[in-house]
Scaffold this active site. Structure first.
Site, mmCIF file in Angstrom:
data_model
loop_
_atom_site.group_PDB
_atom_site.id
_atom_site.type_symbol
_atom_site.label_atom_id
_atom_site.label_comp_id
_atom_site.label_asym_id
_atom_site.label_seq_id
_atom_site.Cartn_x
_atom_site.Cartn_y
_atom_site.Cartn_z
ATOM 1 C CG ASP A 25 -11.504 27.158 -2.857
ATOM 2 O OD1 ASP A 25 -10.783 27.247 -3.866
ATOM 3 O OD2 ASP A 25 -11.153 26.567 -1.820
ATOM 4 C CD GLU A 42 0.319 6.563 -7.263
ATOM 5 O OE1 GLU A 42 0.688 5.841 -8.217
ATOM 6 O OE2 GLU A 42 0.114 6.110 -6.118
ATOM 7 N N GLY A 102 -2.360 1.140 -0.614
ATOM 8 C CA GLY A 102 -2.917 1.272 0.733
ATOM 9 C C GLY A 102 -1.915 0.782 1.746
ATOM 10 C CE LYS A 121 -7.079 26.761 -3.577
ATOM 11 N NZ LYS A 121 -7.980 27.147 -2.490
ATOM 12 C CB CYS A 165 1.221 -0.318 -4.224
ATOM 13 S SG CYS A 165 2.299 -0.723 -2.842
ATOM 14 C CE1 TYR A 166 -4.136 -4.595 0.966
ATOM 15 C CE2 TYR A 166 -5.802 -3.573 -0.432
ATOM 16 C CZ TYR A 166 -5.459 -4.453 0.585
ATOM 17 O OH TYR A 166 -6.435 -5.195 1.210
ATOM 18 C CG HIS A 175 3.176 4.260 -5.307
ATOM 19 N ND1 HIS A 175 1.855 4.249 -4.917
ATOM 20 C CD2 HIS A 175 3.825 3.440 -4.452
ATOM 21 C CE1 HIS A 175 1.710 3.465 -3.870
ATOM 22 N NE2 HIS A 175 2.896 2.957 -3.559
#
Ligand code: XMP
Length: 509
Positions: A223, A167, A51, A365, A78-79, A165
């Site tokens: 979608d 990710e 964050g 998606k 992280c945060y 990070h």
């Protein structure tokens, strides 16, 4: 399932996607989630996201500290790591040197997150604060040159913290660390697949809808097509789809949709030709936002009038995706509640008094595309580039006239043909032409011309939030330009848009 606690990181959706890539279901929840709700969700593990805040700032995001007494493994990123260290009695300090970008991570052996990894590799950092003292029972498991405490662990409690990070793709072994967390630490099962999702969703839709009718607007996009297909599998002919032709579609769009959906799925679709109404309302309108408002409210009127012809409808189907839900933070009940009755999103009027059914509201998606394939939808539909609701009206700068629509349609068809031929259609997030409100001088044959100019826009992106202009090969740009100028009357100049987003937007209006 895994819960990601949202501390405001721009990457929290990415964390969820990384978890799901390992076939484990994952949900993003706000930091003010109650402990009772966490217990009810019964997660196998909790990830605290990064964050933008500093732990000592007023109003920095916080979660009930009793979370650490649940006996559930926690991974703080992280945060999220700062929060855990601070909450459990350690000390965080503003670092002397802010660390942003690549760093070389040196790992110590013995941490299950780093199993089977080489002793040093690249990770991606973005932080100002650092942990300087750890709570009791924690140890340092990795460092970088600027950050002595780059990863921490309390093995007994199964609490882990990463300053970088994992990710983000730039972090080598990041996905593997998440995998170790999921399977070696949390003992998750691999049961999140689009096959299992679709079976669950179909039976939930059946139960919720019973023998009532569902109305749904189709746009021709991925979608709404996937959502309609799922609902159709559940309730068959009780699904009534409405496709509004607003006169702002690309060449052949309606015919193609008719072919794909009606022929493939034998779906109940009403095609409404409202082109004249839309074009009449847009006559003389040049302001982009006014165009959008006119198109949006006319769509509602036309759709509503058609929906009224279907007596006894109880539900309105929509293809809302998970990022919209996370961003709007609407009432959200987890994997078992894909059907809810709340305010109508997408501007459909409250007075329709229909309950909303959004079967894709848990999906990203890329998952919707996989689901489309599982449901047997044709490839070209699944991989269709996004197309905005206001259609070509926001790609014609200035007045939208039948003649200008015709010019743009011809141009767009050539562009897409060439992009497909070059094998680039799927690699690009969007590729389209924009008709500009300028004329310029040219020479064709022996004649001086004074004609329209089109801009070509092609972008790469993951989510449309940011985008880069595509580095299309010069030879391809040349072919596109030649064909447009030779084949489309009234165009004598083609330019290529090299603006990324930000500062530009993807569309020109
Ligand atoms: P921008 O231009 O804001 O576009 O960078 C981001 C994405 O949204 C699409 N877009 C729209 N879609 N109605 C829509 O349904 C709209 O008014 C609209 N405006 C932009 C755009 O095509 C891109 O994918």
């Amino acid at each position: 399932m895994i819960i990601v606690i949202d501390f405001g990181s721009q990457f929290n959706q990415l964390i969820a996607r990384r978890v799901r890539e390992h076939n484990v279901y994952c949900q993003v929840e706000p930091a003010d989630i109650s402990l009772d709700r966490i217990r009810a969700l019964n997660p196998k593990g909790i990830i605290l996201s990064g964050g933008p805040s500093s732990i000592y700032e007023d109003n920095s995001p916080a979660i009930d500290k009793a979370l650490f007494d649940l006996g559930v493994p926690v991974l703080g990123i992280c945060y999220g790591m700062h929060y855990m260290v601070h909450a459990l009695g350690g000390v965080i300090q503003r670092a002397r040197k802010r660390e942003y970008g690549f760093a070389r991570l040196q790992i110590k052996t013995g941490c299950p997150l780093f199993t089977d990894m080489e002793p040093a590799f690249q990770c991606w950092m973005s932080h100002g604060d650092s942990a300087i003292e750890l709570p009791k029972g924690f140890e340092v498991t990795a460092s970088t040159e600027n950050t002595a405490i780059a990863a921490v662990a309390h093995h007994q409690k199964r609490f882990y913290g990463l300053q970088f990070h994992p990710e983000v793709e730039h972090s080598v072994n990041g996905s593997l660390m998440i995998k170790h967390f999921l399977f070696d630490i949390c003992h998750c099962e691999k049961n999140w697949t689009m096959n299992s999702f679709s079976q669950g969703a179909i039976s939930q839709i059946k139960d919720a809808v019973g023998d009532q009718k569902v109305i749904m607007g189709l746009s021709g996009g991925v979608d709404s097509s996937v959502a309609a297909t799922l609902i159709h599998k559940a309730i068959g002919k009780n699904l009534y789809c409405i496709f509004v032709d607003n006169g702002l579609l690309r060449h052949n769009e309606k015919t193609q949709l008719e072919k794909r959906l009606v022929a493939n799925l034998d779906m109940n679709i009403k095609f409404v030709d409202a082109a004249e109404t839309f074009l009449a309302a847009l006559k003389g309108v040049t302001d982009p936002e006014t165009k959008r408002k006119i198109i949006g409210s006319l769509f509602i009127q036309v759709f509503d009038a058609e929906a009224k012809k279907i007596p006894g409808a109880g539900f309105l189907g929509q293809g809302t995706l998970y990022p919209d839900i996370i961003e709007s933070r609407s009432a959200f009940g987890g994997p078992t509640s894909i059907i809810k009755s709340h305010h109508n999103v997408g501007g459909l009027p409250e007075k329709m008094k229909l309950k909303l059914i959004e079967p894709l509201q848990l999906l990203f998606k890329d998952e919707v595309r996989k689901l489309g394939a599982t449901l047997g939808l044709p490839e070209d539909l699944i991989w269709r580039q996004p197309f905005p609701g206001p259609g070509l009206a926001i790609r014609i700068m200035g007045d939208v006239t039948p003649n200008r629509l015709d010019i743009l349609r011809q141009t767009d068809t050539i562009l897409l043909e060439e992009i497909r031929k070059a094998g680039l259609y799927r690699k690009l997030w969007q590729s389209f032409a924009v008709l500009l409100p300028v004329k310029s001088v040219g020479v064709m044959g022996d004649k001086r011309t004074f004609a329209n100019c089109v801009a070509i826009r092609a972008v790469t992106s993951n989510d449309a939030m940011t985008a880069d202009w595509a580095k299309l090969p010069h030879a391809l740009l040349g072919t596109i330009s030649n064909r447009i100028i030779n084949e489309v009357d009234d165009i004598n100049r083609v330019v290529y848009d090299i603006t990324s987003k930000p500062p530009g937007t993807i569309e020109w209006e």
